[in-house]
Write a protein that holds these residues in place. Structure first.
Motif, mmCIF file in Angstrom:
data_model
loop_
_atom_site.group_PDB
_atom_site.id
_atom_site.type_symbol
_atom_site.label_atom_id
_atom_site.label_comp_id
_atom_site.label_asym_id
_atom_site.label_seq_id
_atom_site.Cartn_x
_atom_site.Cartn_y
_atom_site.Cartn_z
ATOM 1 N N GLY A 1 7.462 34.549 59.557
ATOM 2 C CA GLY A 1 8.611 35.401 59.277
ATOM 3 C C GLY A 1 9.828 34.951 60.078
ATOM 4 O O GLY A 1 9.727 34.705 61.273
ATOM 5 N N GLY A 2 10.955 34.837 59.404
ATOM 6 C CA GLY A 2 12.186 34.405 60.071
ATOM 7 C C GLY A 2 12.390 32.914 60.018
ATOM 8 O O GLY A 2 13.433 32.416 60.475
ATOM 9 N N SER A 3 11.424 32.166 59.446
ATOM 10 C CA SER A 3 11.586 30.703 59.411
ATOM 11 C C SER A 3 12.465 30.291 58.232
ATOM 12 O O SER A 3 12.446 30.933 57.180
ATOM 13 C CB SER A 3 10.216 30.021 59.336
ATOM 14 N N PRO A 4 13.251 29.236 58.393
ATOM 15 C CA PRO A 4 14.155 28.807 57.323
ATOM 16 C C PRO A 4 13.393 28.060 56.228
ATOM 17 O O PRO A 4 12.262 27.618 56.455
ATOM 18 C CB PRO A 4 15.107 27.858 58.050
ATOM 19 N N PRO A 5 14.023 27.903 55.050
ATOM 20 C CA PRO A 5 13.378 27.128 53.985
ATOM 21 C C PRO A 5 13.396 25.642 54.317
ATOM 22 O O PRO A 5 14.155 25.198 55.179
ATOM 23 C CB PRO A 5 14.264 27.411 52.770
ATOM 24 N N THR A 6 12.574 24.894 53.628
ATOM 25 C CA THR A 6 12.660 23.428 53.718
ATOM 26 C C THR A 6 13.747 22.967 52.746
ATOM 27 O O THR A 6 14.169 23.739 51.880
ATOM 28 C CB THR A 6 11.331 22.783 53.283
ATOM 29 N N PRO A 7 14.192 21.721 52.835
ATOM 30 C CA PRO A 7 15.039 21.190 51.754
ATOM 31 C C PRO A 7 14.267 21.291 50.430
ATOM 32 O O PRO A 7 13.019 21.298 50.443
ATOM 33 C CB PRO A 7 15.249 19.722 52.152
ATOM 34 N N ALA A 8 14.994 21.332 49.316
ATOM 35 C CA ALA A 8 14.350 21.551 48.011
ATOM 36 C C ALA A 8 13.203 20.576 47.715
ATOM 37 O O ALA A 8 12.183 20.993 47.161
ATOM 38 C CB ALA A 8 15.395 21.516 46.911
ATOM 39 N N PRO A 9 13.322 19.297 48.049
ATOM 40 C CA PRO A 9 12.177 18.407 47.756
ATOM 41 C C PRO A 9 11.012 18.591 48.722
ATOM 42 O O PRO A 9 9.972 17.935 48.552
ATOM 43 C CB PRO A 9 12.772 16.994 47.921
ATOM 44 N N GLY A 10 11.159 19.408 49.748
ATOM 45 C CA GLY A 10 10.107 19.587 50.749
ATOM 46 C C GLY A 10 10.265 18.592 51.882
ATOM 47 O O GLY A 10 11.226 17.811 51.922
ATOM 48 N N LEU A 11 9.343 18.634 52.806
ATOM 49 C CA LEU A 11 9.355 17.726 53.965
ATOM 50 C C LEU A 11 8.003 17.021 54.035
ATOM 51 O O LEU A 11 6.970 17.619 53.733
ATOM 52 C CB LEU A 11 9.539 18.531 55.261
ATOM 53 N N GLU A 12 8.054 15.780 54.462
ATOM 54 C CA GLU A 12 6.803 15.029 54.580
ATOM 55 C C GLU A 12 6.873 14.248 55.886
ATOM 56 O O GLU A 12 7.851 13.535 56.128
ATOM 57 C CB GLU A 12 6.705 14.075 53.387
ATOM 58 N N ALA A 13 5.876 14.401 56.742
ATOM 59 C CA ALA A 13 5.896 13.674 58.016
ATOM 60 C C ALA A 13 4.516 13.685 58.658
ATOM 61 O O ALA A 13 3.610 14.418 58.230
ATOM 62 C CB ALA A 13 6.925 14.292 58.965
ATOM 63 N N GLU A 14 4.404 12.883 59.718
ATOM 64 C CA GLU A 14 3.157 12.783 60.464
ATOM 65 C C GLU A 14 3.041 13.943 61.457
ATOM 66 O O GLU A 14 4.042 14.394 62.017
ATOM 67 C CB GLU A 14 3.176 11.447 61.229
ATOM 68 N N ILE A 15 1.814 14.381 61.685
ATOM 69 C CA ILE A 15 1.565 15.490 62.620
ATOM 70 C C ILE A 15 1.293 14.957 64.026
ATOM 71 O O ILE A 15 0.576 13.978 64.203
ATOM 72 C CB ILE A 15 0.347 16.319 62.140
ATOM 73 N N VAL A 16 1.873 15.647 65.015
ATOM 74 C CA VAL A 16 1.489 15.427 66.415
ATOM 75 C C VAL A 16 0.888 16.742 66.895
ATOM 76 O O VAL A 16 1.553 17.789 66.822
ATOM 77 C CB VAL A 16 2.707 15.037 67.284
ATOM 78 N N ALA A 17 -0.374 16.719 67.318
ATOM 79 C CA ALA A 17 -1.071 17.964 67.663
ATOM 80 C C ALA A 17 -1.068 18.219 69.167
ATOM 81 O O ALA A 17 -1.133 17.279 69.975
ATOM 82 C CB ALA A 17 -2.510 17.916 67.158
ATOM 83 N N PHE A 18 -1.000 19.494 69.530
ATOM 84 C CA PHE A 18 -1.037 19.929 70.934
ATOM 85 C C PHE A 18 -2.061 21.050 71.055
ATOM 86 O O PHE A 18 -2.113 21.940 70.202
ATOM 87 C CB PHE A 18 0.340 20.443 71.370
ATOM 88 N N PRO A 19 -2.847 21.052 72.126
ATOM 89 C CA PRO A 19 -3.862 22.103 72.269
ATOM 90 C C PRO A 19 -3.275 23.464 72.635
ATOM 91 O O PRO A 19 -3.957 24.476 72.490
ATOM 92 C CB PRO A 19 -4.755 21.573 73.401
ATOM 93 N N SER A 20 -2.025 23.479 73.098
ATOM 94 C CA SER A 20 -1.433 24.757 73.526
ATOM 95 C C SER A 20 0.086 24.636 73.525
ATOM 96 O O SER A 20 0.640 23.531 73.456
ATOM 97 C CB SER A 20 -1.888 25.106 74.947
ATOM 98 N N LEU A 21 0.744 25.790 73.653
ATOM 99 C CA LEU A 21 2.200 25.798 73.785
ATOM 100 C C LEU A 21 2.622 25.046 75.047
ATOM 101 O O LEU A 21 3.604 24.298 75.040
ATOM 102 C CB LEU A 21 2.710 27.247 73.845
ATOM 103 N N GLN A 22 1.842 25.202 76.104
ATOM 104 C CA GLN A 22 2.174 24.554 77.374
ATOM 105 C C GLN A 22 2.143 23.030 77.210
ATOM 106 O O GLN A 22 3.001 22.322 77.750
ATOM 107 C CB GLN A 22 1.192 24.977 78.474
ATOM 108 N N ALA A 23 1.176 22.537 76.442
ATOM 109 C CA ALA A 23 1.094 21.093 76.211
ATOM 110 C C ALA A 23 2.310 20.608 75.408
ATOM 111 O O ALA A 23 2.862 19.538 75.683
ATOM 112 C CB ALA A 23 -0.199 20.753 75.483
ATOM 113 N N LEU A 24 2.718 21.415 74.431
ATOM 114 C CA LEU A 24 3.924 21.073 73.655
ATOM 115 C C LEU A 24 5.157 21.041 74.572
ATOM 116 O O LEU A 24 5.997 20.145 74.492
ATOM 117 C CB LEU A 24 4.107 22.097 72.521
#
Ligand SMILES: [Zn+2]
Length: 474
Positions: free
Chosen positions: A121-144
């Motif tokens: 909730g409150g997040s903006p839309p993506t551009p109309a064609p969508g977004l495509e990218a690689e994921i970088v994962a973090f185990p926690s907010l602190q790690a991010l």
């Protein structure tokens, strides 16, 4: 035979009526407390019918929507019909967020896999064609937060932290930061979108939405919550060393000039009408389900408890005020005042005479204890309350009330003493903010027990002369 019959009927009459205390010894205050408790326990309250109407006839009612307005008008009509006094709507402007179409695909050599995910909730839309990218994962907010500036440029950040099951909901509070602050933290490091494992304790493919908050200089980025098995799927792919890419799309939108509202109603006190015991719950809910546990049950519980009090032959000494808050679920930019702050500001002059407050916003699981304001747990007031509540399986907590709730927090911050009825919330985060938050998740018997505990506590607090502020002073 007659003797046995009298004995059995005598026991039945005593069954809920204050164990160990003969009826004649009960003061009038305690008799009424026992009466409202017993009526609720035997299912003679309006809680179920209110909850059924709210979730069935109105259904999803996101903050600032026409459905939320309809819920407020429905509640006001109900409250007037029951005979509450001074029923009014307290309206305020807000920016409303609407979910649009949304889609998240895990990309791979053998074609895309559709994942169960939903926009925060409150997040903006993506551009109309969508977004495509690689994921970088973090185990926690602190790690991010430990990732260096610029390290996520052009990437999608994912926080995989799991929610720990706790009876009192503290597992959620500990993990909440990922949802509220994660998108901003990711954006400030260059990420183009944010994903998170849902803040849920279930293993189903129901993503849990909830509001997020954007701050800082970087603009808001699209943000999604993933179903738990879908987050697992991404993690397994990443563990094999694969560079995992996703494609995401959201057409969420905002309405700048939306309106929300609180509903206020009262039972005026007979001796000290200026002294207010305020009880609250919130009418808005997330759009995915019908808001039965969050927070239709709270609306039903506090209203039904007060309605039982209203039926009694006399009014309490103090005023009981119900506030059904609007827009609890959302976070607005620049701290715009929503239901909680609107009430506190509009009644600022009355704050010193708000004697006690509490809210019901944690489902309808069994209430196992009541936390009272500081300094009250060992007083005669608490002893009386304990005697009333033990028969329904509720004790007085030795811990003082804290984190009483979002909607009454502005009042607590202004010095109003608070109480809290502690639910068994072990299952709550299986459904919270999902499409699965529906009426069938509520147990009628525990809903009745909730109303019974609320009715007894609120009646006793409103019909006493105990000064909860004095007791709370160190
Ligand atoms: Zn809630």
């Amino acid at each position: 035979m007659g003797k046995l019959f009298r004995c059995v009927t005598g026991l039945m009459a005593l069954s809920w009526a204050g164990v160990g205390v003969a009826a004649a010894e009960l003061t009038d205050t305690q008799t009424i407390a026992a009466t409202v408790r017993d009526r609720a326990m035997s299912g003679q309250s309006v809680a179920w019918s209110l909850l059924s109407e709210l979730t069935t006839d109105i259904g999803p009612r996101p903050a600032g929507s026409a459905a939320e307005r309809a819920a407020a008008e429905w509640a006001a009509t109900k409250l007037r019909g029951f005979g509450f006094a001074n029923v009014s709507l307290q309206s305020f402007p807000m920016v409303a967020w609407q979910r649009g179409a949304e889609r998240l695909e895990l990309l791979g050599q053998r074609g895309p896999q559709l994942l169960a995910a939903t926009a925060l909730g409150g997040s903006p839309p993506t551009p109309a064609p969508g977004l495509e990218a690689e994921i970088v994962a973090f185990p926690s907010l602190q790690a991010l937060q430990a990732a260096p500036p610029g390290s996520l440029t052009g990437k999608i950040a994912l926080v995989t932290r799991k929610l720990v099951v706790t009876q009192d909901g503290t597992g959620y509070l500990a993990a909440l930061g990922a949802r509220s602050a994660g998108p901003t933290e990711a954006a400030s490091r260059g990420a183009i979108a944010f994903l998170m494992r849902s803040l849920g304790t279930d293993g189903h493919r129901f993503p849990h939405t909830g509001s997020t908050r954007y701050s800082g200089e970087t603009g808001p980025i699209p943000a999604f919550a993933l179903g738990a098995p879908d987050a697992d799927q991404i993690e397994r792919r990443m563990r094999s060393g694969e560079k995992v890419k996703v494609r995401l799309f959201s057409s969420a939108s905002f309405t700048k000039n939306a309106q929300s509202q609180n509903v206020v109603a009262e039972i005026p006190g007979k001796q000290h009408p200026q002294e207010v015991v305020l009880i609250g719950a919130h009418l808005d809910c997330w759009d995915l389900g019908t808001g039965a546990i969050d927070d239709g049950s709270g609306v039903a519980i506090v209203t039904a408890a007060a309605q039982l009090i209203l039926e009694q032959p006399r009014r309490p000494k103090r005023t009981i005020r119900i506030v059904l808050f609007g827009s609890e679920e959302v976070t607005q930019p620049h701290n715009a005042p929503l239901g909680d702050k609107v009430y506190a500001r509009a009644h600022a002059g009355e704050m010193p005479s708000h004697v006690l407050t509490g809210e019901s916003d944690f489902g309808a699981g069994w209430i196992y204890s009541v936390s009272l304001p500081r300094g009250l747990a060992d007083t005669p007031f608490a002893a009386t309350l304990r005697e009333l509540l033990i028969p329904i399986g509720t004790d007085i907590s030795k811990w003082d009330a804290e984190h009483t709730g979002t909607d009454v927090k502005p009042l607590v911050d202004l010095g109003v003493p608070s109480f809290k009825l502690n639910h068994d919330g072990s299952l709550y985060f299986n459904y919270h903010h999902t499409a699965d938050d529906t009426l069938d998740k509520i147990e009628p018997a525990t809903l009745s027990q909730n109303v019974a505990a609320w009715a007894a506590v609120v009646w006793l607090a409103a019909d006493t002369d105990v000064n909860f502020r004095e007791s709370a002073r160190p």
